[in-house]
Design an enzyme around this catalytic site. Structure first.
Site, PDB file in Angstrom:
ATOM      1  N   LYS A 214       0.845  -1.196   0.000  1.00  0.00           N
ATOM      2  CA  LYS A 214       0.000   0.000   0.000  1.00  0.00           C
ATOM      3  C   LYS A 214       0.881   1.248   0.000  1.00  0.00           C
ATOM      4  O   LYS A 214       0.697   2.156  -0.791  1.00  0.00           O
ATOM      5  CB  LYS A 214      -0.921  -0.032   1.215  1.00  0.00           C
ATOM      6  CG  LYS A 214      -1.930   1.087   1.218  1.00  0.00           C
ATOM      7  CD  LYS A 214      -2.903   0.950   2.354  1.00  0.00           C
ATOM      8  CE  LYS A 214      -3.726   2.228   2.455  1.00  0.00           C
ATOM      9  NZ  LYS A 214      -4.536   2.282   3.661  1.00  0.00           N
ATOM     10  N   GLU A 220      10.692  -4.556   3.908  1.00  0.00           N
ATOM     11  CA  GLU A 220      10.779  -5.932   3.432  1.00  0.00           C
ATOM     12  C   GLU A 220      10.429  -6.015   1.943  1.00  0.00           C
ATOM     13  O   GLU A 220      11.159  -6.592   1.138  1.00  0.00           O
ATOM     14  CB  GLU A 220       9.813  -6.842   4.208  1.00  0.00           C
ATOM     15  CG  GLU A 220      10.157  -7.069   5.657  1.00  0.00           C
ATOM     16  CD  GLU A 220       9.567  -6.021   6.588  1.00  0.00           C
ATOM     17  OE1 GLU A 220       9.241  -4.900   6.136  1.00  0.00           O
ATOM     18  OE2 GLU A 220       9.443  -6.321   7.785  1.00  0.00           O
ATOM     19  N   GLY A 274      -4.678  -2.186   5.194  1.00  0.00           N
ATOM     20  CA  GLY A 274      -3.856  -3.286   4.688  1.00  0.00           C
ATOM     21  C   GLY A 274      -4.429  -4.651   5.046  1.00  0.00           C
ATOM     22  O   GLY A 274      -4.516  -5.552   4.216  1.00  0.00           O
ATOM     23  N   ARG A 275      -4.858  -4.815   6.300  1.00  0.00           N
ATOM     24  CA  ARG A 275      -5.318  -6.142   6.749  1.00  0.00           C
ATOM     25  C   ARG A 275      -6.711  -6.494   6.252  1.00  0.00           C
ATOM     26  O   ARG A 275      -7.207  -7.580   6.538  1.00  0.00           O
ATOM     27  CB  ARG A 275      -5.213  -6.249   8.267  1.00  0.00           C
ATOM     28  CG  ARG A 275      -5.849  -5.107   9.050  1.00  0.00           C
ATOM     29  CD  ARG A 275      -5.394  -5.147  10.510  1.00  0.00           C
ATOM     30  NE  ARG A 275      -5.851  -3.996  11.288  1.00  0.00           N
ATOM     31  CZ  ARG A 275      -5.235  -2.844  11.362  1.00  0.00           C
ATOM     32  NH1 ARG A 275      -4.119  -2.655  10.671  1.00  0.00           N
ATOM     33  NH2 ARG A 275      -5.696  -1.850  12.108  1.00  0.00           N
ATOM     34  N   GLU A 360      -3.794  -6.698  15.213  1.00  0.00           N
ATOM     35  CA  GLU A 360      -3.322  -5.382  14.771  1.00  0.00           C
ATOM     36  C   GLU A 360      -4.447  -4.355  14.930  1.00  0.00           C
ATOM     37  O   GLU A 360      -4.201  -3.178  15.145  1.00  0.00           O
ATOM     38  CB  GLU A 360      -2.842  -5.447  13.305  1.00  0.00           C
ATOM     39  CG  GLU A 360      -1.976  -4.263  12.908  1.00  0.00           C
ATOM     40  CD  GLU A 360      -1.225  -4.466  11.596  1.00  0.00           C
ATOM     41  OE1 GLU A 360      -0.041  -4.842  11.619  1.00  0.00           O
ATOM     42  OE2 GLU A 360      -1.827  -4.252  10.527  1.00  0.00           O
ATOM     43  N   HIS A 391      -3.748 -33.531  18.340  1.00  0.00           N
ATOM     44  CA  HIS A 391      -2.547 -34.296  18.698  1.00  0.00           C
ATOM     45  C   HIS A 391      -1.391 -33.377  19.056  1.00  0.00           C
ATOM     46  O   HIS A 391      -0.255 -33.839  19.163  1.00  0.00           O
ATOM     47  CB  HIS A 391      -2.158 -35.218  17.538  1.00  0.00           C
ATOM     48  CG  HIS A 391      -3.236 -36.204  17.216  1.00  0.00           C
ATOM     49  ND1 HIS A 391      -3.334 -37.420  17.851  1.00  0.00           N
ATOM     50  CD2 HIS A 391      -4.305 -36.125  16.380  1.00  0.00           C
ATOM     51  CE1 HIS A 391      -4.400 -38.063  17.389  1.00  0.00           C
ATOM     52  NE2 HIS A 391      -5.005 -37.291  16.502  1.00  0.00           N
ATOM     53  N   LYS A 519      10.312  -0.888  14.006  1.00  0.00           N
ATOM     54  CA  LYS A 519      10.893  -0.617  12.676  1.00  0.00           C
ATOM     55  C   LYS A 519      11.957   0.471  12.785  1.00  0.00           C
ATOM     56  O   LYS A 519      13.040   0.353  12.212  1.00  0.00           O
ATOM     57  CB  LYS A 519       9.805  -0.109  11.716  1.00  0.00           C
ATOM     58  CG  LYS A 519       8.780  -1.121  11.289  1.00  0.00           C
ATOM     59  CD  LYS A 519       7.906  -0.491  10.197  1.00  0.00           C
ATOM     60  CE  LYS A 519       6.584  -1.171  10.045  1.00  0.00           C
ATOM     61  NZ  LYS A 519       5.638  -0.448   9.185  1.00  0.00           N
TER      62      LYS A 519
HETATM   63  O1  F6P Z   1       3.543  -3.532   9.717  1.00  0.00           O
HETATM   64  C1  F6P Z   1       2.270  -3.082   9.630  1.00  0.00           C
HETATM   65  C2  F6P Z   1       1.734  -2.853   8.248  1.00  0.00           C
HETATM   66  O2  F6P Z   1       1.572  -1.498   8.048  1.00  0.00           O
HETATM   67  C3  F6P Z   1       0.431  -3.593   8.049  1.00  0.00           C
HETATM   68  O3  F6P Z   1      -0.651  -2.948   8.580  1.00  0.00           O
HETATM   69  C4  F6P Z   1       0.389  -3.747   6.576  1.00  0.00           C
HETATM   70  O4  F6P Z   1      -0.535  -4.702   6.183  1.00  0.00           O
HETATM   71  C5  F6P Z   1       1.825  -4.116   6.303  1.00  0.00           C
HETATM   72  O5  F6P Z   1       2.575  -3.344   7.213  1.00  0.00           O
HETATM   73  C6  F6P Z   1       2.284  -3.919   4.895  1.00  0.00           C
HETATM   74  O6  F6P Z   1       2.182  -2.588   4.502  1.00  0.00           O
HETATM   75  P1  F6P Z   1       2.282  -2.175   2.986  1.00  0.00           P
HETATM   76  O7  F6P Z   1       1.150  -2.797   2.257  1.00  0.00           O
HETATM   77  O8  F6P Z   1       2.217  -0.684   2.976  1.00  0.00           O
HETATM   78  O9  F6P Z   1       3.590  -2.671   2.459  1.00  0.00           O
END
Ligand code: F6P
Length: 556
Positions: A214, A220, A274-275, A360, A391, A519
């Site tokens: 987003k 990452e 995002g979620r 979250e 199990h 972060k």
């Molecule tokens: O680490 C939190 C977060 O902002 C989440 O809410 C989100 O889904 C994820 O990082 C990834 O964010 P982006 O889609 O901006 O890469």
């Protein structure tokens, strides 16, 4: 202080009258077991269950009676839940700390709906975006989209993390039965080993990478995307980049700067959290793998649950009831966690999907008035599939010391017509829920051991270990069949449950400031690690950095 003008109540749950009544009701009810409640309430299983479309929810195996439900319903009435639901669906800026509407529900609404955000009807944009997404998916499926050496596309790699990963991971696995033979892979973690384990199996000529972020700033995703770009350019040329890279983002400019072709950029509106984003272009990998028709069915199921949530009376409203039961355990019984146990391997990623969606959203300790909270909020969500989980950790659920309410989820029909095994699977689900509630008392244990012919001495020794206290609560969610439609409804059910909990707890469920600090500190540490320097840290962190740097030097 940030007040939310659109959630006028801003009342903490422990203020209304119903809260005090619930407290004393808890005192009374805690003296009775669930089994006793069954014997004192006629047709309890009928009054404490709900049917809706293909869903049947039995919540009678809980530490509740009809008074509990009435009081919980009084609570949400006093908190004006109805007004908050309207605020959500009508696009009011209920995500007040980010000044945003929360409109993932709009992504699955019908074309004829109208929804104005800042004066613009967003439904037409959504439909336009969806058309583009569907046409791209069809091109890939029909092999009209070709890689740089004219090979058809065999693999889609979704590069994203958090909400830009968990939804696609979960749904792609859940709807495996409906998938075509395009491979879907996921790269999420910053770990280079994880990335290269996947890259080594890929053919760049027949692979498309979807960079889903987003913000398009998430460390990452952006680092992984850069490494993948370099890897790709060793084989393909920048001219062929357009055939292999797609971006899904709110930041069109950043995607362009990454050299993604304009026609390959899909926009995420700022009102999509995002979620909760799998319903829009973040779901592109799902759309390719199950095809647009099935993707539409997924949306339709969610839309139908939206209507149920928005329009049903609260006493018949599945997300509201499940949210209230969860609040009941969290706030009155002191239960810290909740387990989700789907009896379907297809749903193996549901617990981790829900962890982000719920934790979250509702892991907050500041109320909507900016004040520290004096009651419990977000539950810890965890779980795994049955019968595997039986199990693994069911011992603790049956005989441990903690109260852990459970959601059991099962399907009536097997997708591969394996009815015999399905009968066995579902018997396990029902059997576990029953065992947790009924338990096994001392005289039952003694009788059993006597039957086996054990001596008095042996029976005396063994009996305490074989007793099950029972009285452990669960909901059972039965669904006719795992279809895209029903899966959409199931996810929406939990989304709305999470929303109701946030409203009751008087918190802002749609921001996530809590993920920022770690972060920032990681960036500071990386700066030192990469330069072999050492800034000021607490002594434990300093020791760890020194250890890492020293050991790394020995290795290199
Ligand atoms: O680490 C939190 C977060 O902002 C989440 O809410 C989100 O889904 C994820 O990082 C990834 O964010 P982006 O889609 O901006 O890469």
């Amino acid at each position: 202080m940030i007040k939310n003008p659109f959630l006028s109540s801003n009342i903490s749950p422990n203020c209304p009258n119903a809260w005090e009544k619930l407290k004393s009701h808890h005192g009374e009810l805690s003296k009775k077991s669930i089994v006793e409640l069954f014997s004192s309430e006629k047709d309890r299983e009928k009054s404490l269950s709900l049917s809706w479309e293909d869903f049947f929810i039995d919540f009678s195996k809980n530490k509740i009676n009809s008074t509990t439900i009435d009081l919980l319903l009084d609570l949400v009435k006093e908190l004006d839940l109805r007004e908050s639901i309207d605020a959500l669906f009508s696009g009011k800026k209920i995500n007040a700390t980010e000044n945003r509407s929360v409109l993932h529900t709009a992504l699955r609404s019908e074309t004829k709906d109208t929804l104005l955000v800042d004066g613009e009807n967003i439904i037409s944009n959504i439909q336009e975006n969806k058309k583009r997404m569907f046409s791209l998916a069809k091109k890939i499926i029909n092999e009209d989209w070709r890689g740089f050496s004219d090979k058809p596309i065999k693999t889609i790699v979704n590069v994203g993390i958090g909400g830009s990963n968990l939804g696609p991971v979960f749904v792609n696995e859940a709807l495996k039965f409906y998938r075509n033979d395009i491979n879907i892979r996921f790269i999420s973690n910053i770990e280079g080993d994880h990335l290269f384990e996947i890259l080594k199996s890929l053919d760049p000529e027949s692979t498309i990478f979807i960079i889903a972020s987003k913000t398009f700033t998430t460390q990452e995703t952006i680092i992984n995307a850069k490494t993948i770009k370099d890897w790709f350019l060793q084989k393909g040329s920048i001219k062929s980049f357009g055939r292999h890279f797609i971006a899904v983002t709110s930041s069109i400019e950043k995607a362009k700067a990454f050299e993604i072709a304009d026609e390959n950029i899909f926009h995420i509106a700022d009102w999509t959290g995002g979620r909760f984003s799998l319903w829009g272009p973040v779901g592109l990998s799902i759309c390719v793998s199950i095809g647009p028709n099935n993707f539409e069915r997924l949306l339709n199921g969610a839309y139908s649950m939206d209507k149920h949530f928005r329009n049903s009376e609260f006493k018949n409203n599945i997300p509201v009831i499940l949210a209230l039961i969860s609040i009941w355990y969290n706030n009155f019984w002191g239960a810290d966690s909740e387990a989700v146990i789907p009896y379907s391997q297809y749903l193996k990623n549901f617990p981790s999907y829900l962890q982000q969606a719920s934790m979250e959203s509702n892991g907050k300790n500041i109320n909507r008035d900016g004040k520290k909270i004096s009651y419990q909020t977000g539950n810890i969500i965890w779980g795994s599939t049955g019968t595997n989980a039986q199990h693994a950790f069911f011992q603790l659920l049956h005989q441990g010391t903690k109260l852990i309410p459970i959601d059991f989820i099962g399907f009536v029909k097997s997708l591969h017509a394996q009815e015999n095994q399905q009968d066995k699977l579902i018997s396990n689900l029902f059997g576990q829920a029953e065992a947790l509630m009924l338990g096994k008392n001392k005289s039952q244990v003694i009788k059993e051991l006597e039957k086996k012919g054990l001596s008095k001495k042996e029976i005396f020794k063994l009996t305490p270990f074989k007793i099950f206290d029972g009285n452990r609560p669960s909901n059972t969610i039965m669904i006719k069949e795992l279809t895209p439609y029903n899966l959409g409804a199931l996810i929406a059910l939990y989304e709305h449950k999470i929303f109701v909990q946030g409203i009751v707890w008087n918190i802002f469920s749609f921001d996530q400031w809590g993920v920022e600090l770690g972060k920032e500190l990681a960036n500071k540490i990386y700066d030192d690690i990469s330069k072999n320097t050492l800034k000021d840290y607490d002594s434990s962190t300093k020791q760890l950095i020194k250890f890492y740097l020293k050991t790394k030097t020995l290795f290199l």
